[in-house]
Scaffold this active site. Structure first.
Site, mmCIF file in Angstrom:
data_model
loop_
_atom_site.group_PDB
_atom_site.id
_atom_site.type_symbol
_atom_site.label_atom_id
_atom_site.label_comp_id
_atom_site.label_asym_id
_atom_site.label_seq_id
_atom_site.Cartn_x
_atom_site.Cartn_y
_atom_site.Cartn_z
ATOM 1 N N SER A 118 8.606 -5.300 -3.253
ATOM 2 C CA SER A 118 9.905 -4.832 -3.744
ATOM 3 C C SER A 118 9.701 -3.983 -4.984
ATOM 4 O O SER A 118 8.731 -4.180 -5.732
ATOM 5 C CB SER A 118 10.806 -6.024 -4.083
ATOM 6 O OG SER A 118 11.965 -5.625 -4.795
ATOM 7 N N TYR B 179 12.993 -14.236 -8.280
ATOM 8 C CA TYR B 179 12.753 -13.297 -7.180
ATOM 9 C C TYR B 179 11.843 -12.160 -7.637
ATOM 10 O O TYR B 179 10.847 -11.830 -6.975
ATOM 11 C CB TYR B 179 14.080 -12.730 -6.673
ATOM 12 C CG TYR B 179 13.922 -11.639 -5.648
ATOM 13 C CD1 TYR B 179 13.716 -11.943 -4.305
ATOM 14 C CD2 TYR B 179 13.970 -10.293 -6.021
ATOM 15 C CE1 TYR B 179 13.559 -10.936 -3.360
ATOM 16 C CE2 TYR B 179 13.808 -9.280 -5.089
ATOM 17 C CZ TYR B 179 13.609 -9.610 -3.760
ATOM 18 O OH TYR B 179 13.453 -8.608 -2.834
#
Length: 254
Positions: free
Chosen positions: A138, A151
């Site tokens: 990501s 996260y």
């Protein structure tokens, strides 16, 4: 790497970005696409099979939080059937900072364990043929969305792991690169929890900024697969594909 006639394992190939990427992969004509996912979706599998009947699409239930031994056992079943596997895509991910342990288990440990398991079949030191790993990380691994620090940290860890895999390629014969999507309109982004509720509107705030569709992301994912560049850090943001230098950064602007 040309996708045509290749054998590909896709972990979490039925999710938002995952399913559109599976579609694009099938269009490119691999010999086999093996999808490992936690929840079976017969309609999605049927759609993939109908999209290109020449491609053999197979599903196996798989939870990335199981042990390396369990994963190795499943992979042995797949390798016994296919004989060779060319590409492993690690795509499992959750975005919910309420679930601290599970976030780390799925986003980071699961990627490490699945990779460790496939090394039993690929590692050239054990007589293996080598292989290619594409890890979905990501842009939050570049610069965190600080309202979801768990996260973001899990994705940064996955990115660091992938970079190390690429450096180890001369030893193992296994190359690797990371796929780092920006904000993409998926169920993952539409609703999720910030850490300790520090920003209840974080999902809403993110979607106020330009995003990309899962199809745009998937099409660029396939381009990255075809480029097959060991150690590449691919940024898939706003419908574009860019191989970045680690000195570049991304900011959520919230």
């Amino acid at each position: 790497m040309a996708i045509a006639n290749k054998n590909i394992i896709f972990v979490a190939g039925l999710g938002g970005i995952g399913f559109d990427t599976s579609r694009e992969i099938v269009k490119s004509g691999p010999k086999n696409l093996v999808i490992l996912d936690r929840i079976e979706n017969p309609a999605a599998i049927a759609e993939l099979k109908a999209l290109n009947p020449k491609v053999t699409v197979t599903f196996y239930p798989y939870d990335v939080t199981v042990s390396v031994a369990e994963t190795t056992k499943l992979l042995k079943t797949i390798f016994d059937k296919l004989k060779t596997v060319d590409l492993l895509i690690n795509g499992a991910g959750i975005l919910d900072d309420y679930q601290i342990e599970r976030t780390i288990a799925v986003n980071f440990t699961g990627t490490v364990n699945t990779t460790t398991a496939i090394m039993s079949f690929w590692d050239k030191r054990k007589g293996g043929p080598g292989g290619v790993i594409a890890n979905i990380c990501s842009v939050t691994g570049f610069n965190a969305i600080y309202q979801v620090p768990v996260y973001s940290a899990s994705k940064a860890a996955a990115l660091s792991f992938t970079n190390s895999l690429a450096r180890l390629a001369p030893i193992t014969g296994v190359t690797a690169y990371s796929i780092n999507p920006g904000i993409t309109k998926t169920t993952l982004v539409h609703k999720f929890n910030s850490w300790l509720d520090v920003e209840p509107r974080v999902a809403e705030l993110l979607l106020e900024h330009p995003t990309q569709t899962t199809l745009q992301c998937a099409q660029n994912f396939v381009k990255a697969i075809e480029a097959n560049q060991n150690g590449a850090i691919w940024k898939l943001d706003l419908g574009t594909l860019e191989a970045i230098e680690w000195t570049k950064h991304w900011d959520s602007h919230i």
